[in-house]
Design a protein around this motif. Structure first.
Motif, PDB file in Angstrom:
ATOM      1  N   GLN A   1       0.823  -1.206   0.000  1.00  0.00           N
ATOM      2  CA  GLN A   1       0.000   0.000   0.000  1.00  0.00           C
ATOM      3  C   GLN A   1       0.857   1.257   0.000  1.00  0.00           C
ATOM      4  O   GLN A   1       0.426   2.307  -0.474  1.00  0.00           O
ATOM      5  CB  GLN A   1      -0.936   0.008   1.213  1.00  0.00           C
ATOM      6  N   LYS A   2       2.053   1.160   0.530  1.00  0.00           N
ATOM      7  CA  LYS A   2       2.944   2.310   0.571  1.00  0.00           C
ATOM      8  C   LYS A   2       3.732   2.488  -0.727  1.00  0.00           C
ATOM      9  O   LYS A   2       4.143   3.596  -1.067  1.00  0.00           O
ATOM     10  CB  LYS A   2       3.933   2.161   1.736  1.00  0.00           C
ATOM     11  N   ILE A   3       3.926   1.380  -1.437  1.00  0.00           N
ATOM     12  CA  ILE A   3       4.790   1.417  -2.622  1.00  0.00           C
ATOM     13  C   ILE A   3       4.014   1.432  -3.932  1.00  0.00           C
ATOM     14  O   ILE A   3       4.258   2.255  -4.815  1.00  0.00           O
ATOM     15  CB  ILE A   3       5.751   0.210  -2.604  1.00  0.00           C
ATOM     16  N   LEU A   4       3.052   0.510  -4.067  1.00  0.00           N
ATOM     17  CA  LEU A   4       2.375   0.333  -5.357  1.00  0.00           C
ATOM     18  C   LEU A   4       1.728   1.595  -5.916  1.00  0.00           C
ATOM     19  O   LEU A   4       1.954   1.941  -7.077  1.00  0.00           O
ATOM     20  CB  LEU A   4       1.338  -0.784  -5.250  1.00  0.00           C
ATOM     21  N   PRO A   5       0.896   2.300  -5.132  1.00  0.00           N
ATOM     22  CA  PRO A   5       0.177   3.429  -5.722  1.00  0.00           C
ATOM     23  C   PRO A   5       1.089   4.515  -6.273  1.00  0.00           C
ATOM     24  O   PRO A   5       0.717   5.212  -7.228  1.00  0.00           O
ATOM     25  CB  PRO A   5      -0.661   3.963  -4.546  1.00  0.00           C
ATOM     26  N   PHE A   6       2.267   4.664  -5.713  1.00  0.00           N
ATOM     27  CA  PHE A   6       3.128   5.782  -6.093  1.00  0.00           C
ATOM     28  C   PHE A   6       4.284   5.398  -7.018  1.00  0.00           C
ATOM     29  O   PHE A   6       4.679   6.169  -7.885  1.00  0.00           O
ATOM     30  CB  PHE A   6       3.698   6.432  -4.825  1.00  0.00           C
ATOM     31  N   LEU A   7       4.804   4.178  -6.868  1.00  0.00           N
ATOM     32  CA  LEU A   7       5.976   3.787  -7.639  1.00  0.00           C
ATOM     33  C   LEU A   7       5.674   2.788  -8.739  1.00  0.00           C
ATOM     34  O   LEU A   7       6.243   2.874  -9.827  1.00  0.00           O
ATOM     35  CB  LEU A   7       7.040   3.198  -6.691  1.00  0.00           C
ATOM     36  N   ILE A   8       4.785   1.837  -8.462  1.00  0.00           N
ATOM     37  CA  ILE A   8       4.552   0.758  -9.421  1.00  0.00           C
ATOM     38  C   ILE A   8       3.361   1.024 -10.326  1.00  0.00           C
ATOM     39  O   ILE A   8       3.431   0.814 -11.538  1.00  0.00           O
ATOM     40  CB  ILE A   8       4.349  -0.586  -8.688  1.00  0.00           C
ATOM     41  N   ASP A   9       2.250   1.496  -9.758  1.00  0.00           N
ATOM     42  CA  ASP A   9       1.035   1.693 -10.558  1.00  0.00           C
ATOM     43  C   ASP A   9       1.253   2.529 -11.813  1.00  0.00           C
ATOM     44  O   ASP A   9       0.718   2.198 -12.876  1.00  0.00           O
ATOM     45  CB  ASP A   9      -0.067   2.327  -9.696  1.00  0.00           C
ATOM     46  N   PRO A  10       2.014   3.645 -11.741  1.00  0.00           N
ATOM     47  CA  PRO A  10       2.203   4.452 -12.957  1.00  0.00           C
ATOM     48  C   PRO A  10       2.902   3.700 -14.083  1.00  0.00           C
ATOM     49  O   PRO A  10       2.789   4.086 -15.253  1.00  0.00           O
ATOM     50  CB  PRO A  10       3.072   5.620 -12.462  1.00  0.00           C
ATOM     51  N   LEU A  11       3.610   2.622 -13.730  1.00  0.00           N
ATOM     52  CA  LEU A  11       4.313   1.839 -14.748  1.00  0.00           C
ATOM     53  C   LEU A  11       3.406   0.800 -15.395  1.00  0.00           C
ATOM     54  O   LEU A  11       3.757   0.220 -16.431  1.00  0.00           O
ATOM     55  CB  LEU A  11       5.523   1.139 -14.121  1.00  0.00           C
ATOM     56  N   LEU A  12       2.265   0.552 -14.769  1.00  0.00           N
ATOM     57  CA  LEU A  12       1.335  -0.448 -15.282  1.00  0.00           C
ATOM     58  C   LEU A  12       0.392   0.223 -16.276  1.00  0.00           C
ATOM     59  O   LEU A  12      -0.614   0.816 -15.909  1.00  0.00           O
ATOM     60  CB  LEU A  12       0.554  -1.083 -14.132  1.00  0.00           C
TER      61      LEU A  12
ATOM     62  N   LYS B   1      -4.880  -3.366 -15.501  1.00  0.00           N
ATOM     63  CA  LYS B   1      -5.790  -4.126 -14.644  1.00  0.00           C
ATOM     64  C   LYS B   1      -5.112  -4.612 -13.365  1.00  0.00           C
ATOM     65  O   LYS B   1      -5.786  -5.018 -12.417  1.00  0.00           O
ATOM     66  CB  LYS B   1      -6.386  -5.304 -15.395  1.00  0.00           C
ATOM     67  N   TYR B   2      -3.768  -4.575 -13.329  1.00  0.00           N
ATOM     68  CA  TYR B   2      -3.037  -5.008 -12.137  1.00  0.00           C
ATOM     69  C   TYR B   2      -2.813  -3.867 -11.139  1.00  0.00           C
ATOM     70  O   TYR B   2      -2.234  -4.092 -10.073  1.00  0.00           O
ATOM     71  CB  TYR B   2      -1.681  -5.593 -12.533  1.00  0.00           C
ATOM     72  N   ARG B   3      -3.263  -2.672 -11.455  1.00  0.00           N
ATOM     73  CA  ARG B   3      -3.067  -1.541 -10.545  1.00  0.00           C
ATOM     74  C   ARG B   3      -3.853  -1.741  -9.253  1.00  0.00           C
ATOM     75  O   ARG B   3      -4.882  -2.413  -9.224  1.00  0.00           O
ATOM     76  CB  ARG B   3      -3.520  -0.241 -11.215  1.00  0.00           C
ATOM     77  N   SER B   4      -3.355  -1.149  -8.182  1.00  0.00           N
ATOM     78  CA  SER B   4      -4.048  -1.212  -6.895  1.00  0.00           C
ATOM     79  C   SER B   4      -5.312  -0.365  -6.963  1.00  0.00           C
ATOM     80  O   SER B   4      -5.421   0.551  -7.791  1.00  0.00           O
ATOM     81  CB  SER B   4      -3.134  -0.721  -5.777  1.00  0.00           C
ATOM     82  N   ILE B   5      -6.254  -0.663  -6.081  1.00  0.00           N
ATOM     83  CA  ILE B   5      -7.534   0.056  -6.094  1.00  0.00           C
ATOM     84  C   ILE B   5      -8.001   0.314  -4.671  1.00  0.00           C
ATOM     85  O   ILE B   5      -7.908  -0.563  -3.808  1.00  0.00           O
ATOM     86  CB  ILE B   5      -8.610  -0.733  -6.881  1.00  0.00           C
TER      87      ILE B   5
END
Length: 222
Positions: free
Chosen positions: A167-178, A184-188
């Protein structure tokens, strides 16, 4: 013919289920929430109903005025203690309540599984989610909505280290790369998913929903 007006929420104390209950009450809609322990509410629109999922005894007339069923049950192998115990919650319990709801005449079923759900997956978690999806599809509902989110963002009653880090990493670092087919793999956010589930319940036939469906500017209510 009796008009069905209520929503039944299973898994009503979890991240998604509790948000569905809250949002339905905000819309002044009646809700039945299945729980494992005794609970009461001062809200006249909310009825907590205690059940034993290991011995589910619910008469057909219990569903007489239920239109929408929301299944939000889920656990982890760590919490359940074994793969077998995990499947009991994520497959058996879900299927038991779905079957009883169908027999009781409920028309709309919505269930949360996971992005990547696949009956043929080598990943136990994703294979289990694919298995419950296949079982649900064998039931005779007018509307079946299957929601396949990525990592769910929001507060939980229990601490899960992996999800906390995610929750601390995905929305800011990983999601923009998806991007593209990987979106469809982005956090929600759990509240966003709950809102989508409420608004999309009742769409005719079998429908699968992913990240882009969750973030659309949906109307406030059906």
């Amino acid at each position: 013919m009796m008009l069905r007006t209520k929503s039944l929420v299973v898994g009503s104390t979890g991240l998604i289920g509790s948000s569905i209950v809250s949002q339905l009450l905000e819309r002044e809609e009646s809700v039945i929430a299945l729980v494992r322990t005794n609970k009461t509410s001062t809200n006249s629109l909310l009825d907590f109903h205690k059940v034993n999922f290991d011995d589910l005894k619910i008469p057909n007339d219990f569903f007489s005025d239920v239109k929408d069923l929301f299944i939000c049950l889920g656990t982890t192998i760590k919490k359940a203690g074994s793969e077998e115990a995990f499947q009991k919650v994520d497959v058996t319990y879900c299927m038991d309540i779905a079957q009883k709801a169908q027999q009781g005449g409920v028309t709309n079923l919505s269930i949360v599984t996971s992005v990547g759900s696949d009956l043929n997956s080598k990943n136990f978690y994703l294979k289990s989610k694919g298995f419950i999806e296949r079982q649900i599809l064998e039931l005779d509902f007018e509307s079946i909505s299957i929601y396949r989110p990525g990592l769910l963002i929001g507060p939980r009653d229990e601490f899960r280290l992996g999800e906390f880090i995610g929750q601390k990493i995905l929305p800011f670092l990983i999601d923009p790369l998806l991007i593209g087919s990987l979106r469809k793999y982005r956090s929600i956010n759990g509240d966003r998913l709950a809102k989508a589930m409420i608004n999309l319940s009742g769409e005719e036939g079998v429908n699968y929903y992913y990240f882009d469906d969750f973030i659309k500017n949906l109307k406030t209510g059906n």
